[in-house]
Enzyme design. Sequence first.
Site, PDB file in Angstrom:
ATOM      1  N   GLN A  75      -0.507   2.504  -8.581  1.00 20.59           N
ATOM      2  CA  GLN A  75      -0.311   2.842  -7.154  1.00 20.59           C
ATOM      3  C   GLN A  75      -1.714   2.659  -6.448  1.00 20.59           C
ATOM      4  O   GLN A  75      -2.018   3.285  -5.368  1.00 20.59           O
ATOM      5  CB  GLN A  75      -0.059   4.463  -7.158  1.00 20.59           C
ATOM      6  CG  GLN A  75       1.493   4.908  -7.460  1.00 20.59           C
ATOM      7  CD  GLN A  75       2.052   4.224  -6.444  1.00 20.59           C
ATOM      8  OE1 GLN A  75       1.869   4.078  -5.044  1.00 20.59           O
ATOM      9  NE2 GLN A  75       3.517   3.843  -6.751  1.00 20.59           N
ATOM     10  N   SER A  76      -2.217   1.548  -6.893  1.00 21.16           N
ATOM     11  CA  SER A  76      -3.699   1.224  -6.207  1.00 21.16           C
ATOM     12  C   SER A  76      -3.510   0.828  -4.931  1.00 21.16           C
ATOM     13  O   SER A  76      -2.818  -0.159  -4.538  1.00 21.16           O
ATOM     14  CB  SER A  76      -4.219   0.071  -7.124  1.00 21.16           C
ATOM     15  OG  SER A  76      -5.285  -0.450  -6.340  1.00 21.16           O
ATOM     16  N   ASN A  77      -4.381   1.252  -3.845  1.00 17.96           N
ATOM     17  CA  ASN A  77      -4.389   0.908  -2.655  1.00 17.96           C
ATOM     18  C   ASN A  77      -5.192  -0.474  -2.606  1.00 17.96           C
ATOM     19  O   ASN A  77      -4.821  -1.361  -1.631  1.00 17.96           O
ATOM     20  CB  ASN A  77      -5.263   1.961  -1.755  1.00 17.96           C
ATOM     21  CG  ASN A  77      -4.521   3.201  -1.756  1.00 17.96           C
ATOM     22  OD1 ASN A  77      -3.408   3.234  -1.262  1.00 17.96           O
ATOM     23  ND2 ASN A  77      -5.292   4.283  -1.992  1.00 17.96           N
TER      24      ASN A  77
END
Length: 335
Positions: A75-77
């Site tokens: 879920q990395s920005n």
Amino acid sequence: MITGKLPRAQLTYLPTPLEEAPRLSAALGGPRLWIKRDDRTGLTFGGNKPRIFDYVFGDVLAQGCDMVITPAGPQSNHLREVTAAANRLGLKSVIVIFGADGSEELQGNRLLFDLLGAEIRYFSTNHHDAYYDPALLEFTEKIRAEFEAKGHKPYVVHFATRSGVLGTVAHVEAAEELAKQFEAMNRVPDFLYVPTGSGVTTSGFVLGFKHLGIPIRVVGCSVIWPPAQTAGDTVRYANAGAEELGLSTRVTAGDFTMLDATEGGYEVITPPVSEAIRLLAKNEGILLDPTYNGKAMATLIAQIRNGALTAGHTAVLLHTGGVPALFGKNKELAS
Ligand SMILES: Cc1ncc(COP(=O)(O)O)c(C=O)c1O
């Protein structure tokens, strides 16, 4: 400008607004509060990453690289914005997702990697914080070798490499930007609350304000690692940034505060986080992400409730973006 000599890729829209949040202040019984809208820096959904990648991709282009490889969680920005930046600049990108195997639900940032057309490799691990795992770096280096053999010139984006120090530099520039906004307001707030993961973003503000002599206290809210560990990393990044910029200023752990915002665990929404997100949304129409900014705002509210922040203080929350993570948390956030 302190950072003026380094190449940039022109990926951002700066300066971002500094907005007062009077209804939020009233709902909390003071202090005066502002939000620094770095959720509006550019690329996809803004955040601290476009500021960082302006410098990182400036370096990618200056070194004549034609592709980037970068690892992070599902879920990395960071992975979203690396892919977006590479797409904008016509570069190839490969993202390495750790702790997932391709069977994960396409929601939040993971959906956006798909829409951005990211080329994905998976690194198997049970640790949500595998970012500094040497085995992950080795895996990433193998991908570099694979693409070099195909004639590419890859650049690895990881904060343990040059990308970390360039992230600090980008936020020294952000400190300079805020200092100008404080001058226009004729007031220097008492505190800047910063959602903190690696410490890169926080380190730039600590170094920048100290170098400029701006008497604001930076308060990091450590959401992944214990605060003492994150404070140590923040000092290291800040001093590496000072060296990179040729500044004589040096930072110690006494120059800033690092609070514990790890309650519940990484990416876990606790009732105070849910309350913080709803409070800002309801009073100011501003959305916070649950992983970083929701936790920083919950920490700020706890500081008001325990008397550390009073009606006589003024504080700024740095909004570091990350809002797509909200959409994967519909069940936890439902009222
Ligand atoms: C939205 C958001 N805020 C804050 C952070 C933390 O930034 P740093 O790793 O520079 O401390 C991150 C990092 O992943 C992020 O995605």
